[in-house]
Design an enzyme around this catalytic site. Structure first.
Site, mmCIF file in Angstrom:
data_model
loop_
_atom_site.group_PDB
_atom_site.id
_atom_site.type_symbol
_atom_site.label_atom_id
_atom_site.label_comp_id
_atom_site.label_asym_id
_atom_site.label_seq_id
_atom_site.Cartn_x
_atom_site.Cartn_y
_atom_site.Cartn_z
ATOM 1 N N ALA A 63 0.868 -1.174 0.000
ATOM 2 C CA ALA A 63 0.000 0.000 0.000
ATOM 3 C C ALA A 63 0.902 1.221 0.000
ATOM 4 O O ALA A 63 2.061 1.148 0.426
ATOM 5 C CB ALA A 63 -0.890 -0.023 1.232
ATOM 6 N N GLY A 108 0.615 -4.926 1.054
ATOM 7 C CA GLY A 108 -0.555 -5.042 0.183
ATOM 8 C C GLY A 108 -0.258 -5.781 -1.110
ATOM 9 O O GLY A 108 -1.169 -6.336 -1.737
ATOM 10 N N GLU A 111 -0.525 -9.294 -0.226
ATOM 11 C CA GLU A 111 -1.950 -9.531 0.050
ATOM 12 C C GLU A 111 -2.783 -9.621 -1.224
ATOM 13 O O GLU A 111 -3.667 -10.465 -1.324
ATOM 14 C CB GLU A 111 -2.485 -8.432 0.983
ATOM 15 C CG GLU A 111 -1.921 -8.553 2.397
ATOM 16 C CD GLU A 111 -2.192 -7.340 3.254
ATOM 17 O OE1 GLU A 111 -1.878 -6.219 2.803
ATOM 18 O OE2 GLU A 111 -2.706 -7.493 4.374
ATOM 19 N N GLU A 131 4.451 -4.897 7.731
ATOM 20 C CA GLU A 131 3.632 -3.890 8.421
ATOM 21 C C GLU A 131 4.017 -3.647 9.869
ATOM 22 O O GLU A 131 3.961 -2.508 10.341
ATOM 23 C CB GLU A 131 2.135 -4.289 8.357
ATOM 24 C CG GLU A 131 1.498 -4.072 6.996
ATOM 25 C CD GLU A 131 1.663 -5.253 6.056
ATOM 26 O OE1 GLU A 131 2.472 -6.149 6.366
ATOM 27 O OE2 GLU A 131 0.984 -5.266 5.020
HETATM 28 N N1 DAK Z 1 4.575 3.193 -1.004
HETATM 29 C C1 DAK Z 1 4.934 4.332 -1.620
HETATM 30 N N2 DAK Z 1 6.021 4.455 -2.387
HETATM 31 C C2 DAK Z 1 6.829 3.380 -2.512
HETATM 32 C C3 DAK Z 1 6.517 2.150 -1.881
HETATM 33 C C4 DAK Z 1 5.323 2.087 -1.088
HETATM 34 N N3 DAK Z 1 4.901 0.970 -0.489
HETATM 35 N N4 DAK Z 1 7.478 1.281 -2.184
HETATM 36 C C5 DAK Z 1 8.342 1.932 -2.982
HETATM 37 N N5 DAK Z 1 7.944 3.193 -3.188
HETATM 38 C C6 DAK Z 1 8.623 4.213 -3.963
HETATM 39 C C7 DAK Z 1 9.818 4.778 -3.226
HETATM 40 O O1 DAK Z 1 9.434 5.755 -2.295
HETATM 41 C C8 DAK Z 1 10.636 5.346 -4.368
HETATM 42 O O2 DAK Z 1 10.081 6.575 -4.759
HETATM 43 P P1 DAK Z 1 11.041 7.872 -5.051
HETATM 44 O O3 DAK Z 1 11.837 8.046 -3.806
HETATM 45 O O4 DAK Z 1 11.874 7.422 -6.233
HETATM 46 O O5 DAK Z 1 10.070 8.960 -5.354
HETATM 47 C C9 DAK Z 1 10.360 4.360 -5.505
HETATM 48 O O6 DAK Z 1 9.168 3.671 -5.145
HETATM 49 C C10 DAK Z 1 11.475 3.338 -5.653
HETATM 50 O O7 DAK Z 1 11.681 2.732 -4.400
HETATM 51 P P2 DAK Z 1 13.139 2.600 -3.727
HETATM 52 O O8 DAK Z 1 14.014 3.710 -4.157
HETATM 53 O O9 DAK Z 1 12.920 2.420 -2.265
HETATM 54 O O10 DAK Z 1 13.650 1.248 -4.404
HETATM 55 P P3 DAK Z 1 14.646 0.160 -3.785
HETATM 56 O O11 DAK Z 1 14.954 -0.784 -4.881
HETATM 57 O O12 DAK Z 1 15.780 0.837 -3.076
HETATM 58 O O13 DAK Z 1 13.803 -0.588 -2.665
HETATM 59 C C11 DAK Z 1 11.829 -1.698 -1.781
HETATM 60 C C12 DAK Z 1 12.676 -1.343 -3.041
HETATM 61 C C13 DAK Z 1 10.556 -2.378 -2.255
HETATM 62 C C14 DAK Z 1 12.632 -2.690 -0.910
HETATM 63 C C15 DAK Z 1 11.558 -0.414 -0.982
HETATM 64 O O14 DAK Z 1 11.002 0.569 -1.858
HETATM 65 C C16 DAK Z 1 10.585 -0.638 0.130
HETATM 66 O O15 DAK Z 1 10.953 -1.144 1.202
HETATM 67 N N6 DAK Z 1 9.325 -0.204 -0.080
HETATM 68 C C17 DAK Z 1 8.312 -0.294 0.933
HETATM 69 C C18 DAK Z 1 7.846 -1.705 1.047
HETATM 70 C C19 DAK Z 1 6.833 -1.856 2.122
HETATM 71 O O16 DAK Z 1 7.115 -1.620 3.320
HETATM 72 N N7 DAK Z 1 5.625 -2.225 1.734
HETATM 73 C C20 DAK Z 1 4.564 -2.459 2.645
HETATM 74 C C21 DAK Z 1 3.759 -1.209 2.764
HETATM 75 S S1 DAK Z 1 2.626 -1.367 4.080
HETATM 76 C C22 DAK Z 1 -4.519 -1.082 5.920
HETATM 77 C C23 DAK Z 1 -4.570 -1.391 4.614
HETATM 78 C C24 DAK Z 1 -3.467 -1.852 3.981
HETATM 79 C C25 DAK Z 1 -2.280 -1.950 4.609
HETATM 80 C C26 DAK Z 1 -2.215 -1.630 5.932
HETATM 81 C C27 DAK Z 1 -3.321 -1.218 6.591
HETATM 82 N N8 DAK Z 1 -5.672 -0.559 6.609
HETATM 83 C C28 DAK Z 1 -5.914 0.799 6.532
HETATM 84 C C29 DAK Z 1 -6.581 -1.451 7.219
HETATM 85 C C30 DAK Z 1 -1.116 -2.335 3.886
HETATM 86 C C31 DAK Z 1 0.087 -1.897 4.265
HETATM 87 C C32 DAK Z 1 1.243 -2.043 3.415
HETATM 88 O O17 DAK Z 1 1.215 -2.549 2.322
#
Ligand code: DAK
Length: 258
Positions: A63, A108, A111, A131
């Site tokens: 997400a 997400g 998921e 998360e």
């Molecule tokens: N959201 C927003 N932007 C993201 C992103 C994300 N999840 N993942 C990557 N990006 C963006 C980065 O910010 C970056 O943007 P710029 O800085 O270039 O503008 C671009 O994508 C490239 O990412 P990186 O530069 O970080 O690329 P790397 O190869 O260095 O790293 C990575 C890739 C996937 C390991 C890293 O980007 C990363 O750790 N991303 C976050 C992964 C993550 O934590 N995903 C889980 C998100 S939490 C709910 C509903 C749903 C959810 C929760 C609650 N309720 C309300 C009930 C779900 C939650 C989630 O999914």
């Protein structure tokens, strides 16, 4: 639908989540576009749907953390509902849905893949539910679907530790059915989709419903669900055609989804 590409190849639909600059992260707009794309699938033509991500690096990196970071409790709940509604739509979509996971499938992203019927991935895929490291629980069904798909103990380990796993481990724990070199992933997904699409569509749909609905109830109720969906296939064109082809020793079958 600027964040989703949709194409039809014969009886197969391919939905590509396309927000490459953010590794296909799901914000409200992307979720709305996926929802609209699903509504637009012509179920008279398409017999299997593939969901994948744009680019070579990411399926869906979760997400959108930027959008989520400023949400109030009420907005967080609304965002969660939006995601859950779309994911349930995929899970209960009348035709089979294959996730072709071509890179990061985090939060997400993991998921949404788990709301699909079948997951296959490329060898650079990374799965995880990060998360708890962000101060939240998985919010799009992760606690529920991961525990059902792998084991409760493995799901708890992955969710509590927020550890990412690579494709080979995802395969070992049964999260994905197969792992392919990146360039072979979509051909493999299309081959699997074509194998599904050549079977009787009503029977395939009823199998999906029987498995999904049956898993929610006890076995006594589950076999009744199966009986009804089994019975529902009879007197269809395709049941008569499938059985006639066998009896006539015919290889070619003309299934017409009726
Ligand atoms: N959201 C927003 N932007 C993201 C992103 C994300 N999840 N993942 C990557 N990006 C963006 C980065 O910010 C970056 O943007 P710029 O800085 O270039 O503008 C671009 O994508 C490239 O990412 P990186 O530069 O970080 O690329 P790397 O190869 O260095 O790293 C990575 C890739 C996937 C390991 C890293 O980007 C990363 O750790 N991303 C976050 C992964 C993550 O934590 N995903 C889980 C998100 S939490 C709910 C509903 C749903 C959810 C929760 C609650 N309720 C309300 C009930 C779900 C939650 C989630 O999914």
């Amino acid at each position: 639908m600027s964040n989703v590409l949709y194409e039809v190849k014969g009886n197969i639909g391919i939905l590509t989540i396309s927000r490459e600059k953010a590794l296909n992260a799901l914000n409200s707009e992307v979720l709305a576009d996926i929802d609209a794309a699903l509504d637009a699938v012509d179920l008279d033509v398409v017999r299997c749907l593939i969901i994948t991500g744009a680019g070579q690096k990411s399926f869906v990196a979760g997400a959108d953390i930027g959008e989520m970071s400023t949400l109030t409790k009420a907005e967080g709940e609304a965002f969660g509902k939006k995601g859950n509604d779309v994911f349930r739509k995929i899970e209960t979509f009348p035709i089979p849905v294959i996730a072709a996971v071509n890179g990061f499938a985090l939060g997400g992203g993991c998921e949404i893949s788990m709301s699909c019927d079948i997951r296959i991935c490329s060898d650079n895929a990374v799965f995880g539910q990060p998360e708890t490291g962000l101060g939240i629980t998985p919010g799009f069904g992760g606690t529920q679907r991961l525990a059902r798909l792998v084991s409760p103990g493995m799901a708890k380990q992955l969710i509590y530790t927020a550890r990412n796993i690579k494709a080979d481990e995802a395969y070992r724990i049964g999260l994905v059915n197969a792992v392919y070199p990146q360039e072979e992933l979509m051909p493999a997904a299309e081959k699997m989709a074509a194998a599904i699409a050549k079977n009787a569509p009503i029977a395939v749909r009823n199998c999906k419903k029987a498995i999904n609905d049956g898993l929610q109830v006890g076995m006594d109720e589950a076999v009744v669900i199966e009986e009804k969906l089994f019975g529902d296939c009879f007197e269809t064109h395709d049941q008569v055609e499938g059985m006639s082809a066998f009896l006539e020793k015919r290889k070619e079958k003309n299934f017409i989804n009726k």
